[in-house]
Structure formats: structure tokens, C-alpha cells
Design an enzyme around this catalytic site. Structure first.
Site, mmCIF file in Angstrom:
data_model
loop_
_atom_site.group_PDB
_atom_site.id
_atom_site.type_symbol
_atom_site.label_atom_id
_atom_site.label_comp_id
_atom_site.label_asym_id
_atom_site.label_seq_id
_atom_site.Cartn_x
_atom_site.Cartn_y
_atom_site.Cartn_z
ATOM 1 N N ASP A 698 0.875 -1.168 0.000
ATOM 2 C CA ASP A 698 0.000 0.000 0.000
ATOM 3 C C ASP A 698 0.920 1.227 0.000
ATOM 4 O OD1 ASP A 698 -2.106 1.772 0.131
ATOM 5 O OD2 ASP A 698 -3.193 0.647 1.661
HETATM 6 C C1 BGC Z 1 -5.128 3.143 0.204
HETATM 7 C C2 BGC Z 1 -5.090 2.225 -0.999
HETATM 8 C C3 BGC Z 1 -4.937 3.044 -2.244
HETATM 9 C C4 BGC Z 1 -3.645 3.863 -2.133
HETATM 10 C C5 BGC Z 1 -3.346 4.717 -3.347
HETATM 11 C C6 BGC Z 1 -3.965 4.124 0.230
HETATM 12 O O1 BGC Z 1 -4.193 5.115 1.169
HETATM 13 O O2 BGC Z 1 -5.144 2.383 1.383
HETATM 14 O O3 BGC Z 1 -6.249 1.440 -1.044
HETATM 15 O O4 BGC Z 1 -4.964 2.237 -3.385
HETATM 16 O O5 BGC Z 1 -3.757 4.744 -1.029
HETATM 17 O O6 BGC Z 1 -4.156 5.835 -3.407
#
Ligand code: BGC
Length: 917
Positions: A698
Site C-alpha cells: 500500500d
Molecule cells: C489506500 C489504498 C490506495 C492507495 C493509493 C492508500 O491510502 O489504502 O487502497 O490504493 O492509497 O491511493
């Protein structure tokens, strides 16, 4: 139109159908719904005027061309008349009580102030035939729901509204535009005649809801969660939200598995429940077909007067033996076609027994770490919700080991977990002592001898001229480390405004003609922070409630085409975490409390996405079940609950999608941050499930060494675990940013491991549209379709004009700028020729996880995105450079998220003032 052209009408139709099929009707006294021809409809509730198309955060930031709210759709419906006077009263009030969008991430209100209902309003509506009360909730990242008014509970004003309207109108329908289930005690208290969960349906959502309200579509959605009387009735509630350790003490007894086994009387609406405007009968029989399969034959008949679809649900009850089991486990479902009144459909489902197998993590059956079928009678129930499903057959089973696996991610120390004792009484017993530590089984694959650049390019592997190993042998150690690093947000190397680029990012990797791959959020549509428009999809919960995998697959086939059109190789979704507790802020992105339904819906989305060559990234692997302290709070879970509940949906999606890309979570499971978990990323995914794709972290995730705190610099353990790509860095080339080189030099991370990960990444690349672009093998029709896709021009009429000073510089004050999400600042600039640096000075009160991108366009061409993060009130400056020629240009700044205050922007000319382009 070429093979990859996107038919927007078909896309909208499918989304509208899904939004309608996902609506769940919980109550419908007095045939309140559907609305009748000629009905005069009184619409109450401020959310009628602001439809929540999705939740917030990364899963909701889609810039749409349009959004049809419920009121918009009702207005367009010729068969009914709206009480315009009442609407006028609301519109006037809303002028003084504008929609409060909060700021950035984490500070967004989950609900809006409701207008208190007055005698005047009730008087105005007194002659109307039917009342609709529209209420809404949103939610998102970094913040969970709370068991408080305005979040999980209704506010006093909302309750008052329902109470007063329900007592005046015998036909009152409450419509819930929410991402997630909410407290429903008020139904009994105020007794509105009808209640409809409409969820968040994306840009076509209002149309879908209106189709159900008017009867164009007969409601056929089913709850994907159990709605219990009180939040405290969910067994996870007592531990949910813990800032440090979140004990999953309810173990496998999640959702209906708990309620049907131990607490039937606490349920207001059971899992799988949903009404129709017609009625159905189900006749079913079930028998053991062979040692691997159970066969269910059912006839579903429309016994009412209106056409409609019904969902057939199949549950298994395992014998209660040495291993305790819940009394129901969903193991099959099917949706009928639309059945005319009196029409019936015969459905046959062949259900593999492993869909209801139990996992023995303690060895109590004599077979530790196996999926087993227990000795005794298995009973199959068939029906239209978990509670009323009737016994359709049973068969004797001998004890059978279906699958021998290994212990993974075991809790560091035993803890008391829930068990089912004789008489369906709750007991607790300790989870087993763990056998393996997280690093005991880490393999170090043999390395491929490095050859240096032999002149082979990735295209040669694509064309099968050389093996992947021969190609990878050419990569230097630095190349291998750089391949691990994604770049974002809004990397200029891929589609503007997207979440990340990965693979061929550095000049050295580009030399081998490895393309840059593009990943974008997800899951509710393509997020492009520069303002590029995309289609906004219904949320995950709504899609689950359709129980219609084929419809979902078809819808995502459209999204797959849209990804390809936008040159996005993977969408960051679907979200496959389990609705462990109704208060999780991101439940709207996820599908259900049930892993089987979650997995089937996830697989359906992937099957659709995969058709055009792009794919999805299933997330967050695994057990991302609370937003509070999501980077830190340890999810303490038994191996059994992991295998049967929290990993199961991922397993189905990996195998049946198939999935080619997985995202790990921010936080730890049993003390190990998931990005660095070998058990999850290698043993479970690749060894147990046969996954051969990529794993990414993530965004800005951390890792740790067991027993030690997590740290943003710890990356080597991720690569060793086969989490192939780190998301995201500002510059993949910067070797100082983490411990990769250091650990590599110390031998803790080996060349063989990096080469193995490189192969994972490059195999992904070979299947992606980016590779076709790289090889110039995109068909002329496809290129033409891309060109024809709509382009949105900035509004030139709103431009301010600026001229450079003597030195060629321009400074523009940002005082008073409206920097809310989606706002644009336009300027007409008279510039000199040369190389400019644009500096932008901003501050934001948010913390550093807030993503606040500003995209800079010059002459409608994106020059880059300034990826601001929250700065906790400090002024910060970011720059981008670009060359330009002398004369008139226009600039657009696009604000991707709310929360920035701009001090100024400055264009500074550096050298080459005489440079002409
Ligand atoms: C989220 C993800 C997301 C990523 C990119 C993170 O804060 O948990 O699900 O894909 O950001 O925006």
C-alpha cells in the site's frame, strides 16, 4: 469502432442495472412501493439534494462527467409528480446550510446537517400520496464510523424527520444512500412503511434507485451483512478500534456465522435477506454427488403478480465434532433470470465440498493445518436468506483431509478465541502454540549468473526469442533494486494523475525497453487526479448485494476497456476485506461479511477487467479491517480464522479471476507488517494458491522485523518476502532512501531473491497493454479510438491575465483561491522563451498521509503534478520544471483534493531566455 472501443451507453446501462439490482428492500407495508402512476411524491431529507455516489478517500476520487442523484432521476420520471413546493423549501434552507465537504482525508464529515422538519413542511406535503425520506452517510480512509448520531446512528433531527413523516403518511419510504449498514433500531420505533438500502451507486446510482422506486426494476438485492439490533451485538465490537492490539477473539464466528449459531434473537435483518414486489417459492433438493461435490437442484417460481428476479442461496451445516463449526456457511448462490408472474426456473448447482470445509489449525482432528471434512452428517439448506433457508438434503460424511497446508502467520502467543460448545453455547479456548516464526521458512532462490547487457530487449522475451532468465541475467544489482520501486503519486511517466508507475522507470531499465506500468485507484472507477474524467461505479457493497456475478463481470468488462483506453495497466481494486464490524470506515469498498460471496464477486470483477488486457489489484492483503491506526494496530487472528474467513475471499479471486496483482496492507497481522510477511506473500499466495503475479505495498507502507517497531526505511524484508513492488517513492533511482542496498550488501537480501521478484514483475509487464505500446503493436483502430475519446477543455472565460517582469518571471498570489477538490485556477500568461521553474508554496492543516495533488497544465498539456501531502500547518514549496516558448500560454491548476491554502505560485526563468521551441 475497434475491438477496444468503449460504448458509454452500454457502460451506463450496466451500471444502472447494477445500482438497481443492488438495492435491498427491507420493508414494504401497504404496498408503499413501487410508486404508482400519477402519485404525487413528497421528497424529504437534504441528502435528496446531494447524492453520495461513493465513499471517500482513494476509493472515491473519480472525476465524473455527470452524477445522477435520486432526485434528478425522480425529476426525469414522467409518471409521477414531485411536490415542488416542498423541494423549494429545502433548496432555500440548503442555501444557508451548504454542503460541508470538510478537508482532505480524515477530516471529512460522515454526514451532513439535516433540515429540521417543520409543521409548514408537513402542511405543504399533506395532500401528497407518498413520502420519500432520503438519508445519507459516507465514510472513507483513516477514520472509522462511530456508534454515534451522524455516523452509525441517526441524528435526533433525522429520527424526528422519520417519526413525523411516517406518522403523517401511511406510505413513507426511507431510502438509505449509505456505504455500509447503519443502526436500524429506528425502524421498529418509528415504523415507516418501507425501507430501502440504496447504497452508493456511482454516477448512474440515482437512475438505478429510481428504477426500483418506480417498479421498472423489481427489487432483487440481498443483504451482504447481518443487521443486528445493536452494535454491541457484533462479537468483534469489543475489540474493534483498539489502537494497539485488535484481538479477533470471535474467530470464525463472523457475521451470520455468529448470529445464526449463538444469537438468532439479536438479528433484525438476516444475511441474504431482501424483499421483492412479487413473491417466490423455492423447492429444492440436495444430495452428495460424489466424494468432492454436492448437487443442489432447485425450482424457483414467481408466485406473485409482477415479474422479478430472485436469489437462490445455499448454506451448509457441518457436523459438530472435535472441531466446532458454525451452523450455516454460504456455499453457493445463483440469481434467476427475470421471471414473469407464474414462471419458474430450474437451477442446478454443483457445489465443491471444499467451499464449506473446516480448517484445523490445532491438530485436534489429528491433521494440523489441513482443510478437512468432518465425520458426521452434513446438511444443506436452500432458500432466499440465511434464516429461512430450508433443509434440502443431508448426507453422511467420513472424515476426509481435503488439503494439507502449512501453518502461516500464526499468533505469537496463544489467545482465547470463541468456540461453539455443546448446546450452542459460546466457549473460549486458546489458539495453538505457533510452530514457525516468520523467517523460519524464507527461501533464498539460486541466483541467475549475471551477464551484463547482451543487447536483448524485453520484446525478445515477448516474442519467445530468449527466456526470461536470459533477459533478467542482464540486469545489474542496481537495476534489480530499482525495479522494486514504484513512483507516485501522479508520476509523469504514466497516465497523468494516477496513483503510481512501476517497472521501467529509470534510464537504465528503459534501455532494456521495459515499459513503465501504470496503476490507478480504484475500486469505484479510475482515479485521475489531474481532472481527467472517468466512469464512477457502484460501491463494493452494492455490487455484492446484487448477488449477480454475471452482471458484475459485464460491468467490469467496460471498466477494463476504460482502463485500456486510459493506458492504465491495473486498477487498485477490488477491495476484498471482510466486513468484520459495521464500523469499519472502508466497508463501502468491500463486499460482505462472508468470504465466499466476497471471493466470487472479486473474481467476477477480475474476469471482466482481464478481458481487455489490463487487470485489477486485489487489496488489502490481508485483514485490513479497521481504519483507526491502520498503520500500527496489530490484528491478532488465529490461523483458522485467517484461512476460513480473512484469506478465503482472496483465495477465490486469485484462483478464479485469476488475479495478477495483489496489494498488501499498511498494518501488521500477528506482529508482522504484511508487506514484509513471507508467510502471506510467498507461502499462502504463491505456494498454496499458485499465484504468479505481482504483489505491491500500500502507499508509503512500512515494514518491521518481528518484535521490533515498523519503520518506513525497512524495505529489504518486503523484497525478501516477495512483496515485489514498493509503492511509492519520489525517485526510484535514489539509493539512499531505504535499506535495500545496505541489506543487499550485507547478504540479508540476495540477488536470487531480487531476480525472482524481477521475473514476477516482468511477467506481469509482458501481459500488460503498456508492453504493446512499448513494442508499437497497438492497432491503428485502437489508437483512433483513444484519440476520439472525449477531451475536457478548461474554461477559458474564467482566466486571469499575467505578464512577466523584466527578468521573465511571474508571481501570482494565491490569496482567496478556492482550492476545493475539483476546482481549477486558470491564468493567461505572457511568457518568455526558456526553461521555467514553477514554484508553488502551500500549507495544509492535515497530517502527512493526506494526498493533496495539484496538477499543472500549460496549454492543456500536463506539465506535472505537485504531490503535496498534509503539512500540519507548515508552509512547504514544491517545484516542477518545463521549457516553453515566447508568447501567450494558458495555465490551469487543478486541485485533486480539498485542504490546501496557497500562498503564491511563481514562474522563474532560468537561462536560455532566447531559446525558441
Ligand atoms: C489506500 C489504498 C490506495 C492507495 C493509493 C492508500 O491510502 O489504502 O487502497 O490504493 O492509497 O491511493
Amino acid at each position: 469502432m475497434g475491438r477496444y472501443a468503449l460504448d458509454m451507453e452500454k457502460y451506463a446501462d450496466l451500471a444502472r442495472t447494477a445500482s438497481a439490482e443492488g438495492c435491498v428492500l427491507l420493508k414494504n407495508d401497504n404496498s408503499t412501493l413501487p410508486l404508482k402512476k400519477g402519485d404525487k411524491v413528497a421528497v424529504f431529507g437534504r441528502m435528496a439534494f446531494h447524492y453520495y455516489k461513493s465513499g471517500l478517500g482513494s476509493g472515491g476520487l473519480v472525476n465524473t462527467r455527470y452524477v445522477v442523484g435520486i432526485l434528478d432521476a425522480l425529476r426525469a420520471c414522467k409518471d409521477i409528480a414531485l411536490d415542488e413546493e416542498l423541494i423549494g423549501i429545502y433548496e432555500k434552507w440548503i442555501k444557508d446550510h451548504p454542503y460541508d465537504e470538510g478537508e482532505g482525508w480524515g477530516l471529512v464529515p460522515w454526514s451532513q446537517e439535516e433540515m429540521p422538519v417543520t409543521e409548514e413542511m408537513l402542511q405543504t406535503a399533506s395532500g401528497d400520496d407518498v413520502a420519500l425520506v432520503i438519508l445519507g452517510r459516507t465514510a472513507g480512509e483513516d477514520q472509522d464510523n462511530t456508534d454515534k448520531p451522524g455516523s452509525y446512528k441517526l441524528t435526533r433531527t433525522e429520527e424526528d424527520l422519520i417519526r413525523k413523516v411516517s406518522s403523517q403518511f401511511s406510505r413513507t419510504a426511507v431510502i438509505l444512500n449509505v456505504g455500509n449498514i447503519i443502526d436500524m433500531k429506528w425502524v421498529r420505533e418509528f415504523d415507516p412503511a418501507a425501507v430501502l438500502y440504496a447504497w452508493q451507486g456511482g454516477q448512474e446510482g440515482g437512475n438505478g434507485v429510481c428504477d426500483v422506486l418506480t417498479g421498472r426494476v423489481n427489487p432483487c438485492g440481498k443483504l451482504t451483512d447481518t443487521i443486528a439490533e445493536d452494535i454491541s451485538d457484533y462479537p468483534s465490537t469489543s475489540n474493534f478500534g483498539d489502537l494497539q492490539k485488535n484481538y479477533y477473539k470471535e474467530d470464525i464466528y463472523v457475521g451470520y456465522r455468529y448470529f445464526e449459531t449463538f444469537a438468532k434473537d439479536k438479528v433484525l435483518y438476516p444475511f441474504g435477506f431482501g424483499l421483492s414486489y412479487t413473491s417466490f417459492s423455492v423447492q429444492a433438493s440436495a444430495e452428495e454427488k460424489d466424494e468432492h461435490t454436492v448437487c443442489v437442484k432447485a425450482t424457483v417460481k414467481n408466485t406473485g403478480t409482477k415479474p422479478g428476479k430472485e436469489v437462490l442461496e445455499v448454506y451448509a451445516k457441518a457436523p459438530q465434532g472435535v472441531l466446532d463449526t458454525p451452523v450455516r456457511v454460504l456455499c453457493g448462490f445463483a440469481k434467476t433470470k427475470e421471471l414473469a408472474a407464474g414462471e419458474e426456473e430450474h437451477i442446478t448447482l454443483e457445489i465443491p465440498k471444499n467451499t464449506f470445509a473446516s480448517y484445523d489449525d490445532s491438530g485436534v482432528t489429528g491433521h494440523r493445518d489441513c482443510f478437512v471434512l468432518l465425520e458426521g452428517t452434513y446438511t444443506i439448506y436452500v432458500g432466499t436468506d440465511v434464516r429461512t433457508a430450508q433443509k434440502a438434503g443431508s448426507y453422511p460424511q467420513t472424515f476426509t483431509v481435503l488439503e494439507q497446508l502449512e501453518e502461516v502467520c500464526a499468533p505469537q502467543k496463544p489467545f482465547a478465541r470463541m468456540t461453539r460448545k455443546p448446546g450452542d453455547v459460546i466457549g473460549y479456548s486458546d489458539t495453538p502454540e505457533r510452530i514457525y516464526g516468520p523467517y523460519d521458512r524464507v527461501e533464498k532462490p539460486a541466483e541467475i549468473s549475471q551477464t551484463g547487457d547482451k543487447g536483448y530487449r524485453l520484446e525478445d522475451v515477448y516474442d519467445k526469442k530468449i527466456s526470461m532468465e536470459t533477459f533478467v541475467a542482464q540486469l545489474s544489482d542496481e537495476d534489480l533494486i530499482m525495479l522494486f520501486r514504484g513512483e507516485g503519486m501522479c508520476s509523469p511517466k504514466v497516465t497523468p494523475g494516477t496513483a503510481a508507475a512501476f517497472a521501467g522507470l529509470t534510464s537504465s531499465l528503459r534501455k532494456f525497453r521495459i515499459p513503465a506500468e501504470c496503476a490507478s485507484d480504484g475500486p469505484s472507477g479510475i482515479r485521475m487526479d489531474c481532472g481527467t474524467k472517468a466512469f464512477s461505479l457502484p460501491n463494493g457493497t452494492l455490487l455484492g448485494c446484487t448477488f449477480n456475478c454475471e452482471l458484475v463481470r459485464q460491468l467490469y468488462e467496460m471498466t477494463g476497456l476504460e482502463l485500456r483506453l486510459n493506458r492504465v495497466d491495473t486498477l487498485l481494486g477490488p477491495g476484498l476485506n471482510i466486513h468484520r464490524n459495521p464500523l469499519n470506515g472502508r466497508n463501502f469498498e468491500y463486499i460482505s461479511e462472508d468470504p465466499f460471496l466476497t471471493g466470487k464477486m472479486g473474481a467476477a470483477q477480475l474476469q471482466g477487467l482481464n478481458i481487455a488486457g489490463s487487470t485489477g489489484t486485489i487489496k488489502h492483503f490481508a485483514a485490513n479491517n479497521q481504519e483507526t491506526k491502520r498503520h500500527e494496530a496489530d490484528s491478532i487472528i488465529s490461523v483458522r480464522a485467517l484461512r476460513e474467513i480473512y484469506l478465503k475471499g482472496f483465495e477465490i479471486a486469485v484462483k478464479e479471476g485469476p488475479a495478477r496483482s495483489v496489494m498488501t496492507t499498511y498494518g501488521p497481522v500477528n506482529g508482522v507488517w504484511t508487506a514484509g510477511s513471507y508467510d502471506l506473500n510467498t507461502i499462502v499466495l504463491r505456494k498454496d494458491w499458485g499465484f504468479s503475479g505481482i504483489v505491491m505495498t500500500d502507499w508509503w507502507a512500512k515494514a518491521n522485523h518481528e518484535g521490533q517497531p515498523s519503520d518506513p526505511r525497512i524495505h529489504a524484508v518486503m523484497a525478501a518476502a516477495q512483496n515485489d513492488v514498493y509503492m511509492v517513492t519520489a525517485d526510484a533511482q535514489d539509493m539512499q532512501q531505504d535499506d535495500m542496498l545496505e541489506e543487499f550488501q550485507k547478504g540479508n537480501l540476495t540477488r536470487g531473491q531480487l531476480q525472482r521478484n524481477a521475473i514476477n514483475i516482468l511477467q506481469f509487464v509482458l501481459k500488460s497493454p503498456a508492453m504493446l505500446y512499448e513494442m508499437d503493436r497497438i492497432s491503428p483502430e485502437e489508437l483512433k479510438d483513444r484519440k476520439n475519446a472525449a477531451k475536457d477543455d478548461p474554461d477559458v472565460s474564467k482566466m486571469m491575465k499575467f505578464v512577466t517582469d523584466e527578468q521573465g518571471n511571474i508571481r501570482i498570489s494565491g490569496g482567496g483561491w478556492d482550492t476545493h477538490q475539483g476546482k481549477e485556477i486558470l491564468a493567461d500568461l505572457d511568457m518568455k522563451a526558456g526553461s521555467y521553474e514553477l514554484q508553488m508554496k502551500v500549507k495544509s492543516n492535515l497530517d502527512d498521509l493526506a494526498q493533496l495533488p495539484v496538477t499543472v497544465y500549460l496549454d492543456n498539456i500536463i506539465k506535472g503534478t505537485l504531490s503535496f501531502r498534509g503539512s500540519k500547518g507548515q508552509w512547504v514549496t514544491q517545484q516542477i520544471r518545463f521549457d516553453t516558448f515566447e508568447g501567450h500560454h494558458y495555465m490551469k491548476l487543478y486541485f485533486g483534493a480539498t485542504g490546501l491554502t496557497v500562498d503564491h505560485i511563481a514562474f522563474q526563468l532560468s537561462g536560455g531566455a532566447d531559446k525558441e521551441q
